[in-house]
Design a protein around this motif. Structure first.
Motif, PDB file in Angstrom:
ATOM      1  N   GLU A  29     -30.110 -15.500  13.817  1.00 56.25           N
ATOM      2  CA  GLU A  29     -30.096 -16.521  12.797  1.00 56.25           C
ATOM      3  C   GLU A  29     -28.681 -17.196  12.305  1.00 56.25           C
ATOM      4  N   ARG A  30     -28.994 -18.487  12.152  1.00 52.62           N
ATOM      5  CA  ARG A  30     -27.493 -18.775  12.019  1.00 52.62           C
ATOM      6  C   ARG A  30     -26.766 -19.012  10.463  1.00 52.62           C
ATOM      7  N   VAL A  31     -25.823 -18.342  10.050  1.00 49.82           N
ATOM      8  CA  VAL A  31     -25.383 -18.535   8.725  1.00 49.82           C
ATOM      9  C   VAL A  31     -23.823 -19.457   8.554  1.00 49.82           C
ATOM     10  N   VAL A  32     -23.633 -19.707   7.854  1.00 52.08           N
ATOM     11  CA  VAL A  32     -23.113 -20.864   6.904  1.00 52.08           C
ATOM     12  C   VAL A  32     -22.323 -20.102   6.205  1.00 52.08           C
ATOM     13  N   VAL A  33     -20.505 -19.962   7.141  1.00 51.99           N
ATOM     14  CA  VAL A  33     -19.195 -19.848   6.212  1.00 51.99           C
ATOM     15  C   VAL A  33     -18.584 -20.623   4.790  1.00 51.99           C
ATOM     16  N   CYS A  34     -18.812 -20.611   4.240  1.00 53.48           N
ATOM     17  CA  CYS A  34     -18.872 -20.979   2.923  1.00 53.48           C
ATOM     18  C   CYS A  34     -17.596 -20.724   1.437  1.00 53.48           C
ATOM     19  N   PRO A  35     -16.859 -21.433   1.252  1.00 46.95           N
ATOM     20  CA  PRO A  35     -16.244 -20.972  -0.122  1.00 46.95           C
ATOM     21  C   PRO A  35     -17.178 -19.959  -1.384  1.00 46.95           C
ATOM     22  N   SER A  36     -18.736 -21.163  -1.102  1.00 44.41           N
ATOM     23  CA  SER A  36     -19.366 -20.368  -2.431  1.00 44.41           C
ATOM     24  C   SER A  36     -19.518 -19.248  -2.030  1.00 44.41           C
ATOM     25  N   GLY A  37     -19.951 -18.475  -0.833  1.00 47.40           N
ATOM     26  CA  GLY A  37     -20.710 -16.864  -0.146  1.00 47.40           C
ATOM     27  C   GLY A  37     -20.036 -16.490   0.518  1.00 47.40           C
TER      28      GLY A  37
ATOM     29  N   PRO B 136      -7.269 -12.790  12.475  1.00 44.75           N
ATOM     30  CA  PRO B 136      -8.631 -13.334  11.371  1.00 44.75           C
ATOM     31  C   PRO B 136      -8.524 -13.742  10.556  1.00 44.75           C
ATOM     32  N   VAL B 137      -7.137 -13.376   9.708  1.00 46.02           N
ATOM     33  CA  VAL B 137      -7.157 -13.722   8.437  1.00 46.02           C
ATOM     34  C   VAL B 137      -7.317 -16.256   8.715  1.00 46.02           C
ATOM     35  N   ILE B 138      -6.724 -15.969   9.985  1.00 44.92           N
ATOM     36  CA  ILE B 138      -6.234 -17.524  10.302  1.00 44.92           C
ATOM     37  C   ILE B 138      -7.394 -17.947  10.153  1.00 44.92           C
ATOM     38  N   ALA B 139      -8.375 -17.310  11.084  1.00 47.87           N
ATOM     39  CA  ALA B 139      -9.624 -17.237  11.578  1.00 47.87           C
ATOM     40  C   ALA B 139     -10.409 -17.841  10.710  1.00 47.87           C
ATOM     41  N   CYS B 140     -10.614 -16.704   9.788  1.00 44.80           N
ATOM     42  CA  CYS B 140     -11.076 -16.941   8.079  1.00 44.80           C
ATOM     43  C   CYS B 140     -11.044 -18.027   7.345  1.00 44.80           C
ATOM     44  N   GLU B 141     -10.015 -18.094   7.445  1.00 44.82           N
ATOM     45  CA  GLU B 141      -9.428 -19.180   6.410  1.00 44.82           C
ATOM     46  C   GLU B 141      -9.973 -21.010   7.489  1.00 44.82           C
ATOM     47  N   TYR B 142     -10.331 -20.561   8.663  1.00 39.41           N
ATOM     48  CA  TYR B 142     -10.412 -22.200   9.117  1.00 39.41           C
ATOM     49  C   TYR B 142     -11.908 -21.709   8.800  1.00 39.41           C
ATOM     50  N   ASN B 143     -12.458 -21.055   9.059  1.00 47.16           N
ATOM     51  CA  ASN B 143     -14.047 -20.811   8.337  1.00 47.16           C
ATOM     52  C   ASN B 143     -14.554 -21.349   7.773  1.00 47.16           C
ATOM     53  N   LEU B 144     -14.154 -20.775   6.585  1.00 44.10           N
ATOM     54  CA  LEU B 144     -14.430 -21.253   5.046  1.00 44.10           C
ATOM     55  C   LEU B 144     -14.226 -22.416   4.916  1.00 44.10           C
ATOM     56  N   LYS B 145     -12.618 -23.468   5.549  1.00 51.34           N
ATOM     57  CA  LYS B 145     -12.399 -24.103   5.090  1.00 51.34           C
ATOM     58  C   LYS B 145     -13.693 -25.836   6.203  1.00 51.34           C
ATOM     59  N   HIS B 146     -13.886 -25.774   6.989  1.00 49.75           N
ATOM     60  CA  HIS B 146     -14.932 -26.229   7.514  1.00 49.75           C
ATOM     61  C   HIS B 146     -16.451 -25.957   7.660  1.00 49.75           C
ATOM     62  N   ASN B 147     -17.117 -24.938   6.908  1.00 51.32           N
ATOM     63  CA  ASN B 147     -18.122 -24.568   6.264  1.00 51.32           C
ATOM     64  C   ASN B 147     -18.931 -24.214   7.675  1.00 51.32           C
ATOM     65  N   THR B 148     -18.056 -23.425   8.659  1.00 46.34           N
ATOM     66  CA  THR B 148     -18.519 -23.127   9.809  1.00 46.34           C
ATOM     67  C   THR B 148     -20.131 -22.518  10.269  1.00 46.34           C
ATOM     68  N   VAL B 149     -20.770 -22.493  10.863  1.00 44.04           N
ATOM     69  CA  VAL B 149     -21.825 -22.242  11.324  1.00 44.04           C
ATOM     70  C   VAL B 149     -21.514 -20.324  12.759  1.00 44.04           C
ATOM     71  N   CYS B 150     -22.048 -19.354  11.457  1.00 45.83           N
ATOM     72  CA  CYS B 150     -21.586 -18.205  13.267  1.00 45.83           C
ATOM     73  C   CYS B 150     -23.425 -17.674  13.211  1.00 45.83           C
ATOM     74  N   LYS B 151     -22.874 -17.163  14.109  1.00 45.97           N
ATOM     75  CA  LYS B 151     -24.352 -15.911  14.526  1.00 45.97           C
ATOM     76  C   LYS B 151     -24.907 -15.020  14.073  1.00 45.97           C
ATOM     77  N   GLY B 152     -25.812 -14.799  13.262  1.00 47.04           N
ATOM     78  CA  GLY B 152     -26.022 -13.525  13.187  1.00 47.04           C
ATOM     79  C   GLY B 152     -26.614 -12.532  13.793  1.00 47.04           C
ATOM     80  N   SER B 153     -26.801 -11.851  13.064  1.00 54.60           N
ATOM     81  CA  SER B 153     -27.206 -10.619  14.090  1.00 54.60           C
ATOM     82  C   SER B 153     -28.538 -10.467  15.313  1.00 54.60           C
ATOM     83  N   ASN B 154     -29.732 -11.210  14.392  1.00 50.92           N
ATOM     84  CA  ASN B 154     -31.127 -12.054  14.969  1.00 50.92           C
ATOM     85  C   ASN B 154     -31.136 -12.795  15.337  1.00 50.92           C
TER      86      ASN B 154
END
Length: 124
Positions: free
Chosen positions: A69-77, A49-67
């Motif tokens: 919608e798309r949510v961008v994972v980035c260091p600023s957020g 989980p920690v490695i995947a979080c770091e990866y997602n932050l590094k690559h500004n990964t788009v995640c699926k929201g509960s409804n």
């Protein structure tokens, strides 16, 4: 000379490097492949989980929201580095993510105020 066996912690660090270097969209394949090197995914389970979080932050990964919608994972957020939660400025909430599945798993209280720099970027 005698070859030294890597400790389990050293093996996880090597595998972490492979995972973090995986191309966008290929993390699942890389995790599956490196799990074989470790002798099974269970050896990586606590660190993943920690490695995947770091990866997602590094690559500004788009995640699926509960409804849907798309949510961008980035260091600023990033709301909390230890938990991997992020701020969704569109609803003003802190979202909890499953960084492995790249899905929102929960929504908690009001998000802290965004920095002025982030607000300026958002307005642009």
């Amino acid at each position: 000379t005698m070859e030294e066996e890597l400790t389990p912690e050293q093996k996880v660090q090597v595998v972490k490097g492979f995972i973090l270097a995986s191309p966008p969209g290929e993390i699942g394949d890389v995790i599956r492949d490196v799990s074989v090197l470790l002798g099974g995914k269970d050896k990586l389970e606590s660190s993943l989980p920690v490695i995947a979080c770091e990866y997602n932050l590094k690559h500004n990964t788009v995640c699926k929201g509960s409804n849907g919608e798309r949510v961008v994972v980035c260091p600023s957020g990033q709301a909390d580095a230890s938990e991997g939660s992020i701020i969704d400025p569109s609803v003003g909430k802190v979202l909890t993510l499953d960084h492995i599945k790249r899905e929102v798993t929960g929504c908690s209280g009001d998000a802290p105020a965004l920095s002025v720099a982030v607000e300026q970027l958002q307005a642009a």
